[in-house]
Design a protein around this motif. Structure first.
Motif, mmCIF file in Angstrom:
data_model
loop_
_atom_site.group_PDB
_atom_site.id
_atom_site.type_symbol
_atom_site.label_atom_id
_atom_site.label_comp_id
_atom_site.label_asym_id
_atom_site.label_seq_id
_atom_site.Cartn_x
_atom_site.Cartn_y
_atom_site.Cartn_z
ATOM 1 N N UNK A 73 0.870 -1.169 0.000
ATOM 2 C CA UNK A 73 0.000 0.000 0.000
ATOM 3 C C UNK A 73 0.909 1.222 0.000
ATOM 4 N N UNK A 74 0.714 2.081 -0.986
ATOM 5 C CA UNK A 74 1.549 3.269 -1.104
ATOM 6 C C UNK A 74 0.747 4.533 -0.856
ATOM 7 N N UNK A 78 5.032 6.358 -1.797
ATOM 8 C CA UNK A 78 5.920 5.692 -0.838
ATOM 9 C C UNK A 78 5.177 4.575 -0.119
ATOM 10 N N UNK A 79 5.848 3.449 0.037
ATOM 11 C CA UNK A 79 5.224 2.294 0.679
ATOM 12 C C UNK A 79 5.027 2.553 2.174
ATOM 13 N N UNK A 101 -6.413 11.239 5.719
ATOM 14 C CA UNK A 101 -6.878 12.041 4.583
ATOM 15 C C UNK A 101 -5.794 12.989 4.053
ATOM 16 N N UNK A 102 -6.034 13.450 2.824
ATOM 17 C CA UNK A 102 -5.150 14.424 2.202
ATOM 18 C C UNK A 102 -4.016 13.817 1.397
ATOM 19 N N UNK A 103 -4.168 12.553 1.013
ATOM 20 C CA UNK A 103 -3.093 11.879 0.281
ATOM 21 C C UNK A 103 -3.665 11.067 -0.882
ATOM 22 N N UNK A 128 -3.164 -0.847 -8.836
ATOM 23 C CA UNK A 128 -4.549 -0.426 -8.709
ATOM 24 C C UNK A 128 -4.672 0.991 -9.230
ATOM 25 N N UNK A 129 -5.908 1.456 -9.326
ATOM 26 C CA UNK A 129 -6.113 2.874 -9.604
ATOM 27 C C UNK A 129 -5.621 3.655 -8.398
ATOM 28 N N UNK A 130 -5.196 4.888 -8.661
ATOM 29 C CA UNK A 130 -4.791 5.766 -7.568
ATOM 30 C C UNK A 130 -6.065 6.364 -6.963
ATOM 31 N N UNK A 131 -6.158 6.326 -5.639
ATOM 32 C CA UNK A 131 -7.342 6.828 -4.948
ATOM 33 C C UNK A 131 -6.939 8.002 -4.064
#
Length: 133
Positions: A73-74, A78-79, A101-103, A128-131
């Motif tokens: 999970x990034x 960054x991981x 939040x905020x990332x 995955x898609x970026x969320x």
């Protein structure tokens, strides 16, 4: 007669070029990676309104191959969390993790694929898609 034959050949060549361009374009849309030891590799991420990230990685291997699967999970590239599992045939990793939040978040799944002799044959990754949360 020669003029008609020349026009016919030109028309046929133009049509052949158009058809080949159409076919190449159609194939490009349907292209999927071709792997030696796996049939499928995927990564999915969903984040609830409360910040719970559901991270999912899946791999399906061909007969005679085994896989070490690593799911990361990034946050902002960054991981922040890593999970691993090993197996053969089809298996998955499904984990949850609370995020802030905020990332921007993304799941990256990497499969290290071994043949029956224990030699690494490939190490493909899926994203995955970026969320944004």
């Amino acid at each position: 007669m020669k003029r008609t034959l020349g026009k016919s050949v030109s028309v046929i060549l133009v049509l052949a070029c158009m058809l080949s361009a159409f076919c190449i374009g159609a194939r490009a849309v349907e292209v999927e990676p071709c792997y030696t030891g796996i049939m499928s590799l995927s990564a999915t991420l969903d984040i609830s309104s409360g910040g719970q990230a559901s991270c999912y990685g899946y791999v399906s291997s061909r007969s005679g191959y085994s896989v070490d699967l690593k799911m990361k999970l990034q946050r902002d590239g960054r991981t922040i969390k890593t999970w691993t599992d090993s197996g053969s045939k089809g298996f998955d990793i499904l984990k949850t993790y609370y995020v802030t939040p905020g990332h921007d978040y993304q799941v990256v799944v990497t499969a290290t694929v071994y043949n029956s002799s224990g030699k690494i044959v490939e190490t493909p990754s899926a994203y995955s898609n970026e969320v944004s949360y």
